[in-house]
Design a protein around this motif. Structure first.
Motif, PDB file in Angstrom:
ATOM      1  N   CYS A 112     -46.648  15.425 -28.020  1.00 11.85           N
ATOM      2  CA  CYS A 112     -47.454  16.633 -28.287  1.00 11.85           C
ATOM      3  C   CYS A 112     -48.233  17.060 -27.050  1.00 11.85           C
ATOM      4  N   ARG A 113     -48.691  16.058 -26.318  1.00 12.81           N
ATOM      5  CA  ARG A 113     -49.409  16.404 -25.092  1.00 12.81           C
ATOM      6  C   ARG A 113     -48.483  17.121 -24.098  1.00 12.81           C
ATOM      7  N   LEU A 164     -41.681  27.182 -17.974  1.00  8.52           N
ATOM      8  CA  LEU A 164     -40.489  27.030 -18.829  1.00  8.52           C
ATOM      9  C   LEU A 164     -39.848  25.673 -18.617  1.00  8.52           C
ATOM     10  N   GLN A 165     -39.875  25.213 -17.393  1.00  8.69           N
ATOM     11  CA  GLN A 165     -39.288  23.904 -17.093  1.00  8.69           C
ATOM     12  C   GLN A 165     -40.033  22.807 -17.835  1.00  8.69           C
ATOM     13  N   ASN A 166     -41.376  22.866 -17.804  1.00  4.78           N
ATOM     14  CA  ASN A 166     -42.164  21.858 -18.521  1.00  4.78           C
ATOM     15  C   ASN A 166     -41.924  21.936 -20.029  1.00  4.78           C
ATOM     16  N   LEU A 167     -41.773  23.207 -20.493  1.00  5.41           N
ATOM     17  CA  LEU A 167     -41.531  23.380 -21.928  1.00  5.41           C
ATOM     18  C   LEU A 167     -40.176  22.799 -22.323  1.00  5.41           C
ATOM     19  N   GLN A 171     -38.710  20.382 -20.774  1.00 11.08           N
ATOM     20  CA  GLN A 171     -38.868  18.922 -20.775  1.00 11.08           C
ATOM     21  C   GLN A 171     -39.529  18.432 -22.065  1.00 11.08           C
ATOM     22  N   ALA A 172     -40.529  19.194 -22.535  1.00 15.16           N
ATOM     23  CA  ALA A 172     -41.211  18.815 -23.774  1.00 15.16           C
ATOM     24  C   ALA A 172     -40.269  18.906 -24.971  1.00 15.16           C
ATOM     25  N   VAL A 173     -39.471  20.026 -25.006  1.00 13.60           N
ATOM     26  CA  VAL A 173     -38.525  20.200 -26.125  1.00 13.60           C
ATOM     27  C   VAL A 173     -37.451  19.107 -26.088  1.00 13.60           C
ATOM     28  N   SER A 174     -37.026  18.797 -24.825  1.00  7.85           N
ATOM     29  CA  SER A 174     -36.022  17.727 -24.687  1.00  7.85           C
ATOM     30  C   SER A 174     -36.574  16.407 -25.213  1.00  7.85           C
ATOM     31  N   ALA A 175     -37.832  16.150 -24.880  1.00 11.90           N
ATOM     32  CA  ALA A 175     -38.463  14.934 -25.411  1.00 11.90           C
ATOM     33  C   ALA A 175     -38.596  15.004 -26.924  1.00 11.90           C
ATOM     34  N   LYS A 188     -41.793  26.195 -32.728  1.00 11.26           N
ATOM     35  CA  LYS A 188     -42.276  27.287 -31.885  1.00 11.26           C
ATOM     36  C   LYS A 188     -41.814  27.108 -30.443  1.00 11.26           C
ATOM     37  N   ALA A 189     -41.845  25.864 -30.013  1.00  9.56           N
ATOM     38  CA  ALA A 189     -41.415  25.580 -28.635  1.00  9.56           C
ATOM     39  C   ALA A 189     -39.948  25.928 -28.458  1.00  9.56           C
TER      40      ALA A 189
END
Length: 543
Positions: A456-457, A468-471, A473-477, A497-498
């Motif tokens: 979540c963090r 977008l890249q960080n997002l 990475q977050a979605v991939s995680a 939402k992500a």
């Protein structure tokens, strides 16, 4: 006078003759007087004969009536002598009627004058013969009546009267009376034996007494007691029934079968085996004791079978101890191997209980290796099966293994699946506070929550940075950790939402990249088209 002129020749001779005659007459008269006085028969006979010969009723010295008196005396004495002789013959013959007659004639002839003892002798003989006759009559009456007192009295009197002697002897009468008395005494003895046997109630005594009674025909005769024989037969039958019941009880005690013992005791009580001549003290008590022992054994066997089926350790231990005390493997109804099976079952259940205890301790410790080893042993012993199996414990152990393996693998996905499996697939017992898996589950949930917070963090940081890249990475995680399946709807909403944001941003990026060529070519129509697309894609907003 024989001389002289006046001689009478023959006068002296005549005178001598006359003298001789008169002397003869005198002597005859003297003999008559002596015979009359003595009344001796022979004397009278000689005197009368001599007097008749001497003609004593003639001459100058005649005694009138002397000869007739002598003749009368002779007749009387002759009659007396005849009566005496008849009495003597009657005494010799000993015939009662003749004796009576001759005694009467002797009394009439007054024979005591010539022989004083003949009449008393005849009377004594008559009395003896009359006594013998009475004794014979008594014997005949007693033989006919067969009454022992009468027989004894008649035999005694007959023996005293010497009935076997005399002209009136009845051959075999006394022997017959004695035989009848012996028979009746045998019968009396047999009756006494029957009474004694009935009192003693011994089968041997009763059998012998009844047989003896039959041999002597005890129910015949004036002293017969038919009810006594019937009582003896009834007593023998009763004793035989009792003896049969005693033998049945002995056999039942030897067999030790419950049904046989029940039946034998019932028969023994019905037939009152503790009375009679062959009483065996304590036989029924022994039968009851044997029955109680066999009932205890049967009850313990039944409890043992129940314990084997139930498989509860306390019950098995108690029943095995009771079986040893009751010696259930002895007796005709023993079930070979039942006690061994119970011991084997107890051993199995003790092993299972030990395995369950190891599982609980391993779960409490929370060591993966310890839990795996304890679970392996529990599965080998099939601790989940049986009437007292612990499938819940096995489930808890399996859940603990799953959770501990997921944590040991440090896989967020495995941990989530493990927790989901425990919480969502019918394992609520593992979530109870008293469950040994509870602390393992709590630690797994804390670890999962920590991982979720970390993911979540990433989303929060990506959104804050607008990268977008960080997002991505977050979605991939999030995809890697299957965030769309998380329990917290807030987390699922962030992930959705992500994903949607990435989709929109990629669409905008594609639209923007698609507009680069028309911008470079500056083709009005292409620009118009792509501008329209850019507006549709809202390219002027977003990351």
């Amino acid at each position: 006078v024989e001389r002289g002129p006046y001689l009478e020749r023959g006068l002296l001779t005549e005178a001598k003759l006359r003298l001789s005659e008169e002397e003869l007459k005198f002597g005859a008269r003297e003999a008559l007087r002596a015979a009359i006085e003595s009344r001796h028969l022979e004397s009278l006979q000689r005197a009368v004969a001599a007097s008749v010969h001497a003609d004593v009723d003639s001459g100058p010295h005649v005694e009138e009536g002397l000869l007739s008196t002598a003749k009368i005396a002779l007749e009387e004495e002759t009659r007396r002598d005849l009566a005496r002789r008849a009495l003597l013959e009657a005494v010799e013959e000993r015939r009662i009627e003749v004796l009576k007659l001759k005694i009467a004639e002797g009394e009439a002839a007054d024979v005591d004058k010539i022989e004083p003892g003949v009449l008393p002798t005849a009377r004594a003989v008559l009395a003896e013969e009359e006594r013998k006759a009475a004794a014979r009559e008594a014997l005949q009456r007693s033989i006919k009546s067969r009454l022992m007192p009468a027989l004894r009295k008649a035999i005694g009197e007959a023996q005293e009267a010497d009935v076997e002697s005399g002209p009136h002897v009845v051959e075999g009468l006394l022997a017959s009376a004695e035989n009848v008395l012996a028979e009746e005494e045998l019968k009396a003895t047999a009756r006494s034996g029957l009474r004694t046997a009935i009192e003693g109630m011994h089968i041997g005594g009763l059998t012998e007494a009844i047989a003896h009674a039959k041999d002597v025909d005890v129910d015949a005769g004036p002293h017969a007691e038919p009810e006594l024989s019937a009582a003896a037969v009834a007593a023998l039958q009763a004793e035989e029934c009792k003896e049969e019941a005693r033998e049945f009880i002995h056999a039942a005690i030897g067999l030790r079968r419950l049904t046989t013992l029940f039946e034998a005791i019932e028969v023994g009580m019905q037939r009152d085996v503790e009375t009679g001549g062959h009483v065996e003290p304590g036989l029924l008590d022994l039968a009851f004791e044997t029955l109680a022992e066999e009932e205890t054994k049967a009850m313990v066997r039944e409890e043992l079978r129940t314990a084997v089926q139930d498989r509860r350790i306390p019950l098995l231990e108690r029943c095995i101890a009771a079986s040893r005390v009751a010696e259930v493997e002895t007796g005709p109804q023993a079930e070979k191997g039942l006690l061994a099976k119970a011991k084997s079952t107890l051993k199995e259940e003790l092993s299972k209980e030990a395995a369950r205890r190891d599982v609980r301790e391993a779960l409490h410790d929370g060591s993966l290796d310890a839990v795996k080893e304890a679970m392996r042993r529990a599965r080998d012993l099939d601790c989940a099966s049986g009437p007292h199996g612990t499938p819940g414990l096995m489930v808890e152990g399996a859940a603990a293994c799953l959770l501990l393996e997921a944590r040991a693998a440090k896989s967020f996905q495995k941990l989530r699946k493990a927790i989901a499996h425990v919480t969502e697939e019918g394992l609520p017992a593992c979530l109870a506070a008293e469950s040994p898996v509870h602390h393992i589950m709590a630690e797994a949930e804390r670890a999962l929550a920590s991982e979720e917070e970390a993911v979540c963090r990433l989303f929060d940081e990506a959104l804050e940075k607008g990268s977008l890249q960080n997002l991505r990475q977050a979605v991939s995680a999030g995809q890697e950790n299957e965030m769309s399946t998380w329990r917290d709807p807030r987390h699922r909403e962030i992930f959705s939402k992500a994903e949607l944001t990435i989709t929109l941003e990629e669409t905008r990026l594609q639209a923007a990249e698609a507009m680069l060529a028309p911008i470079k070519s500056r083709n009005r129509e292409d620009l118009a088209v792509f501008i329209a697309k850019g507006k549709d894609a809202d390219c002027e907003t977003g990351l």
